[in-house]
Scaffold this motif. Structure first.
Motif, PDB file in Angstrom:
ATOM      1  N   ARG A  13       3.933  62.022  71.013  1.00 43.67           N
ATOM      2  CA  ARG A  13       4.792  61.451  72.145  1.00 43.67           C
ATOM      3  C   ARG A  13       4.141  60.697  72.793  1.00 43.67           C
ATOM      4  NH1 ARG A  13       9.438  63.699  71.771  1.00 43.67           N
ATOM      5  NH2 ARG A  13       9.465  65.498  70.605  1.00 43.67           N
ATOM      6  N   ARG A  14       3.267  60.737  73.400  1.00 39.48           N
ATOM      7  CA  ARG A  14       2.392  60.123  74.562  1.00 39.48           C
ATOM      8  C   ARG A  14       1.942  59.025  74.046  1.00 39.48           C
ATOM      9  NH1 ARG A  14      -1.282  63.595  75.977  1.00 39.48           N
ATOM     10  NH2 ARG A  14      -3.183  62.691  75.614  1.00 39.48           N
ATOM     11  N   LEU A  15       1.834  58.923  73.205  1.00 36.80           N
ATOM     12  CA  LEU A  15       1.679  57.889  72.696  1.00 36.80           C
ATOM     13  C   LEU A  15       2.921  56.285  72.155  1.00 36.80           C
ATOM     14  CD1 LEU A  15      -2.054  57.896  70.330  1.00 36.80           C
ATOM     15  CD2 LEU A  15      -1.964  56.764  72.476  1.00 36.80           C
ATOM     16  N   PHE A  16       3.285  56.985  71.787  1.00 39.67           N
ATOM     17  CA  PHE A  16       4.254  56.570  71.033  1.00 39.67           C
ATOM     18  C   PHE A  16       4.967  56.430  71.806  1.00 39.67           C
ATOM     19  CE2 PHE A  16       1.412  56.910  67.507  1.00 39.67           C
ATOM     20  CZ  PHE A  16       0.777  55.494  67.720  1.00 39.67           C
ATOM     21  N   GLN A  18       7.369  56.377  74.324  1.00 37.90           N
ATOM     22  CA  GLN A  18       8.080  55.703  75.618  1.00 37.90           C
ATOM     23  C   GLN A  18       7.660  54.195  75.556  1.00 37.90           C
ATOM     24  OE1 GLN A  18       9.655  57.138  78.217  1.00 37.90           O
ATOM     25  NE2 GLN A  18       8.961  58.907  77.239  1.00 37.90           N
ATOM     26  N   ARG A  19       7.205  53.707  74.103  1.00 39.31           N
ATOM     27  CA  ARG A  19       7.344  52.500  73.880  1.00 39.31           C
ATOM     28  C   ARG A  19       8.243  51.349  72.935  1.00 39.31           C
ATOM     29  NH1 ARG A  19       0.294  51.872  73.124  1.00 39.31           N
ATOM     30  NH2 ARG A  19       0.108  52.999  75.182  1.00 39.31           N
ATOM     31  N   GLY A  20       9.470  51.996  72.741  1.00 41.07           N
ATOM     32  CA  GLY A  20      10.158  51.810  71.688  1.00 41.07           C
ATOM     33  C   GLY A  20       9.879  51.528  70.603  1.00 41.07           C
ATOM     34  N   LEU A  21       8.675  52.201  70.317  1.00 46.53           N
ATOM     35  CA  LEU A  21       8.950  52.862  68.386  1.00 46.53           C
ATOM     36  C   LEU A  21       9.975  53.368  68.089  1.00 46.53           C
ATOM     37  CD1 LEU A  21       6.635  52.881  66.186  1.00 46.53           C
ATOM     38  CD2 LEU A  21       6.152  55.866  67.020  1.00 46.53           C
ATOM     39  N   PHE A  24      11.614  56.546  65.755  1.00 45.56           N
ATOM     40  CA  PHE A  24      10.158  57.287  66.674  1.00 45.56           C
ATOM     41  C   PHE A  24      10.740  58.889  66.566  1.00 45.56           C
ATOM     42  CE2 PHE A  24       8.896  60.546  69.940  1.00 45.56           C
ATOM     43  CZ  PHE A  24       7.736  60.234  69.856  1.00 45.56           C
TER      44      PHE A  24
END
Length: 323
Positions: A13-16, A18-21, A24
């Motif tokens: 969750r931390r990696l992806f 907030q990155r618009g994956l 998700f």
């Protein structure tokens, strides 16, 4: 382990998160489903778990997600020599293990040994080699398969890489002479190199490679090499002896001999069928005719004359053999 799984999910969750994956939440659910599987699993097995968890995704998207998990260190992809199937396992950071793979039943045993790890570091240093990563895969037979194995088996059933001792050649005079001309005689050890398509088997004898067809290999009875002083572990903390007590398969008994049935091998239905014919533990059986030129064995058991196929006669093991 659950705490470690929770840590994996939080990192994802931390990696992806907030990155618009794209998609998700679906990718995250696939990670959750994968973490529920505590063994080496195929893509199909992961797909089954995903469906059980109520998520409907196509195989291509699932394959992409698993590739992503491997790329970012949440999973590892492994392919063992016994099978070309791609398997996936958890990859927990800072945790390393190696594998033992049973070439018969396919069981995979994970292990880690600090002394072995230190030895690998030492060897790399002695050769001036800087090791970045490594893996060890040991192929053989697990403790359970060894415990269930017969003391004598036809050469055709020996495993690749195994060394076996030739105990008997159940063939006619001409075939025995042919085997002798190839250097195959009782008392010698041969190594199994490979089992080719069509049943051919490649063996090594006295530094010579020989190719045998399935029929020839089935006539040579061998005893797998014993390693004294060692018991076999089944991977679950228990130990078992590598071979069962000495006995002889009925197919190898000469005409006129009789003995007591020690056991009947094979699956449940096969043992039940032979049991109904009278082949039960402790029952006396006499060989009436065992001719190398015949594909069946004539015997007498419990007062009945019967004809057995070579396959059935190979499953019945006899002890206390007399004339």
């Amino acid at each position: 382990m659950p705490d470690r799984h929770q840590q994996e999910k939080e990192q994802f969750r931390r990696l992806f998160g907030q990155r618009g994956l794209d998609r998700f939440e679906e990718r995250f659910q696939i990670l959750e489903s994968f973490l529920k599987l505590e063994s080496h699993v195929s893509l199909a097995q992961i797909a089954d778990q995903v469906r059980q968890d109520g998520l409907g995704v196509d195989d291509e998207f699932l394959r992409q997600c698993m590739a992503q998990l491997c790329r970012f260190g949440f999973a590892s992809q492994v392919v063992f020599d016994r099978d070309e199937t791609i398997l996936y396992e958890h990859r927990h950071l800072g945790v390393h293990h190696d594998h033992m793979v049973c070439t018969k039943c396919g069981a995979i045993i994970e292990f880690n040994d600090d002394a072995l790890e230190s030895l690998q570091d030492k060897l790399a240093a002695e050769y001036g080699f800087f090791m970045l990563q490594h893996k060890m895969e040991i192929y053989g037979l697990c403790g359970q398969c060894m415990a269930e194995r017969d003391d004598l088996i036809p050469l055709s059933r020996a495993r690749i890489g195994e060394k076996v001792e030739i105990v008997n050649v159940a063939a006619g005079r001409n075939m025995q002479m042919r085997f002798a001309s190839m250097g195959l005689r009782t008392g010698i050890f041969v190594e199994i190199i490979s089992s080719a398509m069509g049943g051919q088997i490649v063996i090594a004898s006295d530094c010579n490679r020989l190719i045998l067809c399935a029929g020839m290999a089935a006539k040579i009875w061998v005893r797998p090499e014993k390693r004294p002083g060692r018991a076999f572990n089944d991977g679950a903390g228990g130990e078992c002896l590598p071979f069962l007590s000495e006995s002889l398969p009925l197919i190898r008994m000469a005409s006129g001999k009789q003995g007591s049935i020690a056991r009947v091998n094979g699956g449940h239905f096969s043992r039940r069928r032979l049991g109904k014919m009278g082949f039960l533990q402790g029952v006396l059986v006499r060989v009436i005719n065992n001719s190398p030129s015949s594909d069946s064995l004539e015997v007498m058991v419990q007062g009945h004359h019967l004809f057995l196929s070579e396959k059935d006669a190979s499953k019945i093991f006899v002890e206390k053999i007399t004339l």
